[in-house]
Design an enzyme around this catalytic site. Sequence first.
Site, PDB file in Angstrom:
ATOM      1  CG  ASP A  54     -10.667 -41.768  -5.453  1.00  0.00           C
ATOM      2  OD1 ASP A  54     -10.624 -42.763  -6.417  1.00  0.00           O
ATOM      3  OD2 ASP A  54      -9.744 -41.953  -4.551  1.00  0.00           O
ATOM      4  CE1 TYR A  59      -7.563 -43.213   0.870  1.00  0.00           C
ATOM      5  CE2 TYR A  59      -9.322 -42.209  -0.344  1.00  0.00           C
ATOM      6  CZ  TYR A  59      -8.088 -42.781  -0.352  1.00  0.00           C
ATOM      7  OH  TYR A  59      -7.241 -43.186  -1.676  1.00  0.00           O
ATOM      8  CE  LYS A  88      -9.067 -45.286  -4.439  1.00  0.00           C
ATOM      9  NZ  LYS A  88      -9.373 -44.158  -3.474  1.00  0.00           N
ATOM     10  CG  HIS A 122      -6.836 -48.984  -1.153  1.00  0.00           C
ATOM     11  ND1 HIS A 122      -7.526 -48.151  -0.417  1.00  0.00           N
ATOM     12  CD2 HIS A 122      -5.796 -47.989  -1.789  1.00  0.00           C
ATOM     13  CE1 HIS A 122      -7.228 -47.062  -0.265  1.00  0.00           C
ATOM     14  NE2 HIS A 122      -6.271 -46.789  -1.199  1.00  0.00           N
TER      15      HIS A 122
HETATM   16  N1  LIG Z   1      -5.124 -45.519  -4.555  1.00  0.00           N
HETATM   17  C1  LIG Z   1      -4.348 -45.281  -3.640  1.00  0.00           C
HETATM   18  O1  LIG Z   1      -3.381 -45.874  -2.883  1.00  0.00           O
HETATM   19  C2  LIG Z   1      -4.344 -43.896  -3.412  1.00  0.00           C
HETATM   20  C3  LIG Z   1      -3.192 -43.110  -2.753  1.00  0.00           C
HETATM   21  C4  LIG Z   1      -3.127 -41.640  -2.695  1.00  0.00           C
HETATM   22  C5  LIG Z   1      -4.318 -40.880  -3.037  1.00  0.00           C
HETATM   23  N2  LIG Z   1      -5.284 -41.507  -3.549  1.00  0.00           N
HETATM   24  C6  LIG Z   1      -6.389 -40.869  -4.230  1.00  0.00           C
HETATM   25  O2  LIG Z   1      -6.163 -39.652  -4.774  1.00  0.00           O
HETATM   26  C7  LIG Z   1      -6.412 -38.507  -4.131  1.00  0.00           C
HETATM   27  C8  LIG Z   1      -5.420 -37.212  -4.493  1.00  0.00           C
HETATM   28  O3  LIG Z   1      -4.107 -37.617  -4.110  1.00  0.00           O
HETATM   29  P1  LIG Z   1      -3.295 -37.105  -2.708  1.00  0.00           P
HETATM   30  O4  LIG Z   1      -4.538 -36.501  -1.817  1.00  0.00           O
HETATM   31  O5  LIG Z   1      -2.456 -38.013  -2.107  1.00  0.00           O
HETATM   32  O6  LIG Z   1      -2.543 -35.737  -2.917  1.00  0.00           O
HETATM   33  P2  LIG Z   1      -2.732 -34.490  -4.320  1.00  0.00           P
HETATM   34  O7  LIG Z   1      -4.144 -34.381  -4.737  1.00  0.00           O
HETATM   35  O8  LIG Z   1      -1.775 -34.785  -5.128  1.00  0.00           O
HETATM   36  O9  LIG Z   1      -2.313 -33.350  -3.230  1.00  0.00           O
HETATM   37  C9  LIG Z   1      -3.089 -33.001  -2.172  1.00  0.00           C
HETATM   38  C10 LIG Z   1      -2.558 -31.882  -1.598  1.00  0.00           C
HETATM   39  O10 LIG Z   1      -2.370 -30.729  -2.258  1.00  0.00           O
HETATM   40  C11 LIG Z   1      -3.033 -29.653  -1.601  1.00  0.00           C
HETATM   41  N3  LIG Z   1      -3.630 -28.871  -2.821  1.00  0.00           N
HETATM   42  C12 LIG Z   1      -4.693 -29.103  -3.470  1.00  0.00           C
HETATM   43  N4  LIG Z   1      -4.886 -28.192  -4.486  1.00  0.00           N
HETATM   44  C13 LIG Z   1      -3.991 -27.518  -4.567  1.00  0.00           C
HETATM   45  C14 LIG Z   1      -3.589 -25.910  -5.027  1.00  0.00           C
HETATM   46  N5  LIG Z   1      -4.498 -25.726  -5.850  1.00  0.00           N
HETATM   47  N6  LIG Z   1      -2.745 -25.526  -4.668  1.00  0.00           N
HETATM   48  C15 LIG Z   1      -2.008 -25.710  -3.493  1.00  0.00           C
HETATM   49  N7  LIG Z   1      -1.994 -26.994  -3.028  1.00  0.00           N
HETATM   50  C16 LIG Z   1      -3.264 -27.642  -3.455  1.00  0.00           C
HETATM   51  C17 LIG Z   1      -3.953 -30.127  -0.753  1.00  0.00           C
HETATM   52  O11 LIG Z   1      -4.349 -29.245   0.518  1.00  0.00           O
HETATM   53  P3  LIG Z   1      -5.628 -28.644   0.619  1.00  0.00           P
HETATM   54  O12 LIG Z   1      -6.503 -29.914   0.893  1.00  0.00           O
HETATM   55  O13 LIG Z   1      -5.453 -27.800   1.802  1.00  0.00           O
HETATM   56  O14 LIG Z   1      -5.925 -27.701  -0.343  1.00  0.00           O
HETATM   57  C18 LIG Z   1      -3.258 -31.316  -0.227  1.00  0.00           C
HETATM   58  O15 LIG Z   1      -2.306 -31.118   0.654  1.00  0.00           O
HETATM   59  C19 LIG Z   1      -6.495 -38.885  -2.863  1.00  0.00           C
HETATM   60  O16 LIG Z   1      -7.238 -37.779  -2.218  1.00  0.00           O
HETATM   61  C20 LIG Z   1      -7.176 -40.072  -2.899  1.00  0.00           C
HETATM   62  O17 LIG Z   1      -8.643 -39.992  -3.365  1.00  0.00           O
HETATM   63  C21 LIG Z   1      -5.319 -43.014  -3.624  1.00  0.00           C
END
Ligand SMILES: NC(=O)c1ccc[n+]([C@@H]2O[C@H](COP(=O)([O-])OP(=O)(O)OC[C@H]3O[C@@H](n4cnc5c(N)ncnc54)[C@H](OP(=O)(O)O)[C@@H]3O)[C@@H](O)[C@H]2O)c1
Length: 286
Positions: A54, A59, A88, A122
Amino acid sequence: MGPTLTIGHATANGELAHTSEVPQLGLGTFLMKEEGECKEAVLAALKAGYKHIDTAMAYENEHEVGEAIGEAIENGIITREELFVTTKLRRPHAVGNEEVQQRCQESLENLGLEYVDLYLVHAPPKDPYHRKPTWKGMEECLKRGWTKAIGVSNYGAHHLDKMRSYATYMPSVNQIEIHPWLQRDALRAATEAVGATVMAYSPLARGDKVSDEKLAKISQELGCTPAQVAIKWCLDIGCITVPKSSNEGRIKENLGCLEVELGTQLDELKALDEHYISGWDPTSET
Ligand SMILES: NC(=O)c1ccc[n+]([C@@H]2O[C@H](COP(=O)([O-])OP(=O)(O)OC[C@H]3O[C@@H](n4cnc5c(N)ncnc54)[C@H](OP(=O)(O)O)[C@@H]3O)[C@@H](O)[C@H]2O)c1
């Protein structure tokens, strides 16, 4: 590797058009800012067995996602057909039919791909008058084969409902923030009511909740890690989800959630809901 879901676009005659299979667990790539970080993470994920990536034009890493995919295909790690790529349309670009088509082409160029598997708006275009022409542009991208499916992100129930008046193809997906601390039963139901599947973003609440005491207790009971419990919960309630990690160990750990079986713990997880928003929330905008 891992479960898949069928997604498609509801049409006025009640049929589901342009259906496709999506790997339910993918890798998120938001906030991979260092040069090479995104490429390395995507390569590590593809080697570990992920089949869904994704990204988004916002980004600023589509080119690194594309480089990793190119390298993985060249080295026989995955084929294009096995891979599912989501990207997106940036919110400021969601202003009209032609702009959408141009931006879709730009994303394809960045990614070095002939098509993506899912193209999302998005967030609901700021100006409500732009929502219909933006969606018409998305439908054009679908018809032209630049994407296998189209969808939305951060749409609230009222945004989705309004789409019924102008969409030929309703969205196949609504990507929204979902995790045990933000369960959004009503918005998930509204998404399903228009024939779309929920894609849960920030399944770890951006990492904010990985140290939650109650989550730690559940993970100890199950003999797995807290992150695996939160991600598996998203899958078990029927969502696609895309946890982000730039760390090879955690990328593999997160995929390992597929081995976790949640039983009575599902009730304990249900009780964690506290309407905790870790990011932004355009779903509540007018
Ligand atoms: N459409 C939208 O508006 C929107 C908004 C936000 C996100 N997204 C998408 O959704 C994806 C995921 O959401 P997100 O990036 O916001 O947050 P997330 O996946 O909930 O959390 C990511 C965070 O958690 C840490 N992490 C990952 N695996 C872990 C584990 N096993 N143990 C401990 N910590 C861990 C990561 O650090 P490390 O990298 O250091 O492991 C990072 O700091 C995004 O990357 C993006 O592709 C879309």
